[in-house]
Design an enzyme around this catalytic site. Structure first.
Site, PDB file in Angstrom:
ATOM      1  N   ASP A 105       0.863  -1.170   0.126  1.00  0.00           N
ATOM      2  CA  ASP A 105      -0.079  -0.008   0.062  1.00  0.00           C
ATOM      3  C   ASP A 105       0.898   1.290  -0.021  1.00  0.00           C
ATOM      4  O   ASP A 105       1.900   1.426   0.394  1.00  0.00           O
ATOM      5  CB  ASP A 105      -0.912   0.002   1.199  1.00  0.00           C
ATOM      6  N   HIS A 122       3.326  -2.353   3.217  1.00  0.00           N
ATOM      7  CA  HIS A 122       3.537  -1.225   2.678  1.00  0.00           C
ATOM      8  C   HIS A 122       4.819  -0.770   2.125  1.00  0.00           C
ATOM      9  O   HIS A 122       6.154  -1.004   3.012  1.00  0.00           O
ATOM     10  CB  HIS A 122       3.357  -0.188   3.816  1.00  0.00           C
TER      11      HIS A 122
END
Length: 217
Positions: free
Chosen positions: A38, A192
């Protein structure tokens, strides 16, 4: 044509419903494991992760922030060319996106998808992950209206939580041990890539381990 397995979880992306918030997808729909990253693209850490994935011939899913996709179009183009799945993660990562006026939500999602499409026109945007997983009924309705499915996760190693786990080797060890402890067939793993070099380091150790045990999509 039917969506290819490389770009979808389960048999029908647009109607996919899971057991996440408001029916968001939490499983791949098969025994395969999906690695999702992400908040990018980042001009430094995302190419490093793409290099790593390429060395292991692994495809992943990238949930992109719209303005970063706009400003790092070359990285997005590379994701598409290398066969990764690209998803909508909102324009500016507002944690309360689903509580904003509906006209803003629509502007946000449409502009994010447009930025991705400009850079990687052959990579359909079939999923939207709300920042923080904070889906609301109006946001989910809009996501589906725009031909996407809401995407959640099942495994969260909390690589974003440096306040708790620190930086460098402690964080890397935490990410590796957490993923290894919790991943199972069919799971969607949240991580992430944007400005998270420890995540890239962790996946250098994790990818061979995962590839030996699971089919990765």
């Amino acid at each position: 044509p039917s969506p290819s397995p490389a770009h979808s979880f389960g048999p029908s992306h647009a109607l996919s419903r899971g057991d996440g918030p408001l029916g968001a997808v939490t499983r791949t729909g098969s025994d395969a494991v999906a690695l999702t990253f992400d908040d990018g693209p980042d001009p430094v850490t995302t190419p490093a992760l793409l290099d790593l994935l390429g060395r292991h011939d692994i495809k992943a899913t990238f949930n992109l922030v719209g303005w970063r996709a706009r400003d790092n179009a070359t990285v997005v183009r590379r994701m598409g060319a290398e066969g990764h799945t690209i998803c909508n993660h909102s324009w500016q990562h507002l944690m309360d996106l689903g509580k904003h006026p509906l006209d803003y939500q629509k502007w946000d999602l449409l502009n994010t998808t447009a930025a991705i499409n400009r850079a990687a026109p052959d990579s359909p945007v079939r999923y939207m992950r709300a920042p923080g997983g904070n889906f609301t009924p109006p946001l989910v309705d809009l996501i589906r209206e725009l031909g996407m499915a809401p995407l959640y996760w099942d495994v969260d190693p909390r690589d974003w939580d440096s306040a708790h786990f620190g930086h460098g080797p402690p964080m890397v060890l935490h990410i590796v041990s957490s993923v290894q402890a919790h991943v199972k067939p069919g799971r969607i793993v949240l991580s992430h890539d944007c400005k998270h070099p420890d995540t890239v380091t962790a996946y250098a150790a994790l990818l061979p381990w995962l590839k030996d045990r699971y089919r990765l999509i």
